[in-house]
Design a protein around this motif. Structure first.
Motif, short mmCIF file in Angstrom:
data_model
loop_
_atom_site.label_atom_id
_atom_site.label_comp_id
_atom_site.label_asym_id
_atom_site.label_seq_id
_atom_site.Cartn_x
_atom_site.Cartn_y
_atom_site.Cartn_z
N GLY A 265 0.80 -1.22 0.00
CA GLY A 265 0.00 0.00 0.00
C GLY A 265 0.83 1.27 0.00
N LEU A 266 2.09 1.18 -0.44
CA LEU A 266 2.98 2.34 -0.48
C LEU A 266 3.07 2.88 -1.90
N ARG A 267 3.11 4.21 -2.00
CA ARG A 267 3.15 4.84 -3.31
C ARG A 267 4.56 5.35 -3.63
N VAL A 268 4.92 5.24 -4.93
CA VAL A 268 6.19 5.76 -5.45
C VAL A 268 5.88 7.04 -6.23
N PRO A 269 6.52 8.17 -5.91
CA PRO A 269 7.57 8.38 -4.91
C PRO A 269 7.06 8.97 -3.60
N ASP A 270 5.73 9.09 -3.43
CA ASP A 270 5.20 9.79 -2.26
C ASP A 270 5.66 9.16 -0.96
N ASP A 271 5.59 7.83 -0.87
CA ASP A 271 6.00 7.13 0.34
C ASP A 271 7.42 6.59 0.27
N MET A 272 7.89 6.33 -0.95
CA MET A 272 9.22 5.74 -1.11
C MET A 272 9.77 6.13 -2.49
N SER A 273 10.93 6.75 -2.50
CA SER A 273 11.62 6.99 -3.77
C SER A 273 12.38 5.73 -4.16
N VAL A 274 12.43 5.44 -5.47
CA VAL A 274 13.09 4.23 -5.96
C VAL A 274 14.00 4.61 -7.13
N THR A 275 15.22 4.04 -7.13
CA THR A 275 16.13 4.23 -8.26
C THR A 275 16.63 2.88 -8.75
N GLY A 276 17.00 2.85 -10.02
CA GLY A 276 17.57 1.65 -10.62
C GLY A 276 18.96 1.92 -11.16
N LEU A 277 19.42 1.02 -12.01
CA LEU A 277 20.72 1.20 -12.66
C LEU A 277 20.76 0.32 -13.91
N ASP A 278 20.92 0.94 -15.06
CA ASP A 278 21.04 0.32 -16.38
C ASP A 278 20.34 1.16 -17.45
N ASP A 279 19.12 1.66 -17.11
CA ASP A 279 18.23 2.32 -18.06
C ASP A 279 17.82 1.36 -19.17
N LEU A 280 17.26 0.23 -18.76
CA LEU A 280 16.68 -0.72 -19.71
C LEU A 280 15.35 -0.17 -20.23
N ALA A 281 14.80 -0.79 -21.27
CA ALA A 281 13.48 -0.39 -21.77
C ALA A 281 12.44 -0.48 -20.66
N LEU A 282 12.67 -1.40 -19.74
CA LEU A 282 11.77 -1.59 -18.60
C LEU A 282 11.60 -0.30 -17.79
N ALA A 283 12.62 0.53 -17.76
CA ALA A 283 12.60 1.73 -16.90
C ALA A 283 11.50 2.70 -17.27
N THR A 284 11.11 2.72 -18.54
CA THR A 284 10.02 3.61 -18.96
C THR A 284 8.72 2.86 -19.16
N ALA A 285 8.72 1.54 -18.92
CA ALA A 285 7.50 0.75 -19.04
C ALA A 285 6.74 0.69 -17.72
N ILE A 286 7.44 0.91 -16.60
CA ILE A 286 6.77 0.89 -15.30
C ILE A 286 6.29 2.29 -14.95
N ASP A 287 5.35 2.37 -14.02
CA ASP A 287 4.71 3.65 -13.68
C ASP A 287 4.78 3.86 -12.17
N PRO A 288 5.35 4.99 -11.71
CA PRO A 288 5.96 6.04 -12.52
C PRO A 288 7.28 5.57 -13.15
N GLU A 289 7.68 6.26 -14.22
CA GLU A 289 8.92 5.89 -14.89
C GLU A 289 10.09 6.02 -13.92
N LEU A 290 11.09 5.17 -14.12
CA LEU A 290 12.15 4.96 -13.13
C LEU A 290 13.32 5.92 -13.30
N THR A 291 13.70 6.54 -12.20
CA THR A 291 14.97 7.27 -12.15
C THR A 291 16.09 6.23 -12.10
N THR A 292 17.03 6.33 -13.02
CA THR A 292 18.06 5.28 -13.13
C THR A 292 19.32 5.85 -13.75
N VAL A 293 20.34 5.02 -13.84
CA VAL A 293 21.62 5.42 -14.42
C VAL A 293 21.75 4.79 -15.80
#
Length: 338
Positions: A265-293
């Motif tokens: 029941g937690l919302r991104v980024p209101d309750d939790m900010s999330v970052t990734g690493l790679d910038d795969l196509a997946l990063a813009t397929a999820i919602d909200p789109e992923l901050t990544t490297v």
């Protein structure tokens, strides 16, 4: 008149271009620079193309003692990142008359079966990701000219190493999150024994630890969405103040973390900010789109192949890590006021 099926020879190309056979050999062997005029080289290439001439690589390779074949050893092809590495390596290889054989370790890490009866007889060299380094033992790849990717330059098996600037990528992520006001971090670390993941953990701990009130907890998971989901749920159920930022070693881990956060029941980024690493196509397929490297996989492969060609020619490969770039999207924001 020769029959239409007669294969054109270098003598035919030389005659059509008005040059010697030696000049044809230099141009088509890519050894003409400084020895043949550029206009002459172009004339030879044009004549070869018009005649449909192809050098007899098998005969030339016997003379050179080379097969002009390189092995690229990677983890299992579960993301497009290593497909990009292959694309870059193959492009540079083709420019120099080399072919690239792709050799994925079936389980992503660990040994794999030898695809050659004798690797030394079949290959000129190897480019290997440190994530699949154990597979080298199966093919005795360490006995060949070897370039390691994502490997500790101080303790590498290879004659050369080529690295992305992962440490700087993690510093950029940490700086971004700290700048937003985050102090309590959860590091969702890839459960893979590899130098590149050790760098990520070390840099994140150092950057966050240097800030008053900064803390990092670590949860480990294999690089799969379901494992990441389970590890995230378990970590967030632990006692103590909850983190406000979740730093993931890989975009697939981040996608799994998204699933866990939704279940809780937690919302991104209101309750939790999330970052990734790679910038795969997946990063813009999820919602909200992923901050990544963003990592330039094709450039990584190109640099790996150029380094191996330099090793084979007795030259010193180009130095310096490949720059990476933080891409800020909708998955990060200031922490909720407590």
């Amino acid at each position: 008149m020769a029959p239409a099926s007669t294969r054109p020879t270098s003598r035919d190309v030389a005659r059509a271009a008005g040059v010697s056979q030696a000049a044809v050999s230099l141009v088509l062997g890519d050894k003409w620079r400084g020895r043949v005029a550029e206009a002459t080289a172009e004339r030879v290439r044009r004549a070869a193309s018009e005649l449909g001439y192809r050098p007899n690589l098998a005969a030339r390779n016997l003379r050179l003692g080379r097969t002009r074949t390189v092995l690229l050893v990677v983890p299992a092809l579960t993301t497009e990142f290593f497909a990009g590495v292959y694309t870059g390596a193959a492009r540079v290889a083709a420019e120099h008359g080399f072919g690239v054989v792709l050799y994925p370790s079936p389980e992503g890490v660990g040994p794999a079966r030898n695809p050659f009866a004798s690797a030394q007889a079949a290959l000129d060299g190897v480019i290997a990701s440190s994530m699949a380094a154990d597979a080298l033992t199966a093919i005795r790849g360490e006995a060949l000219p070897l370039v390691m990717l994502d490997s500790d330059p101080e303790g590498s098996l290879g004659a050369a190493t080529v690295n992305l600037d992962i440490a700087d990528g993690v510093r950029q992520v940490a700086g971004h999150l700290l700048g937003l006001g985050h102090r309590r971090f959860l590091h969702l670390a890839a459960d893979v024994p590899s130098w590149t993941f050790e760098v990520r953990a070390r840099e994140l701990a150092a950057r966050v630890g240097a800030v008053p009130g900064g803390s990092v907890r670590t949860a480990r998971a294999p690089i799969s969405m379901e494992d990441a989901r389970a590890a995230t749920e378990a970590a967030l159920a632990a006692p103590g103040p909850p983190p406000t930022a979740l730093v993931c070693d890989d975009d697939k881990l981040a996608a799994g973390a998204y699933k866990a956060l939704r279940r809780l029941g937690l919302r991104v980024p209101d309750d939790m900010s999330v970052t990734g690493l790679d910038d795969l196509a997946l990063a813009t397929a999820i919602d909200p789109e992923l901050t990544t490297v963003r990592l330039d996989a094709e450039l990584f492969g190109e640099r790996g192949m150029r380094a191996l060609l330099a090793v084979l020619d007795g030259r010193t490969p180009e130095g310096g890590d490949i720059p990476v770039e933080l891409v800020v999207r909708g998955s990060t924001g200031p922490p909720r006021a407590s």
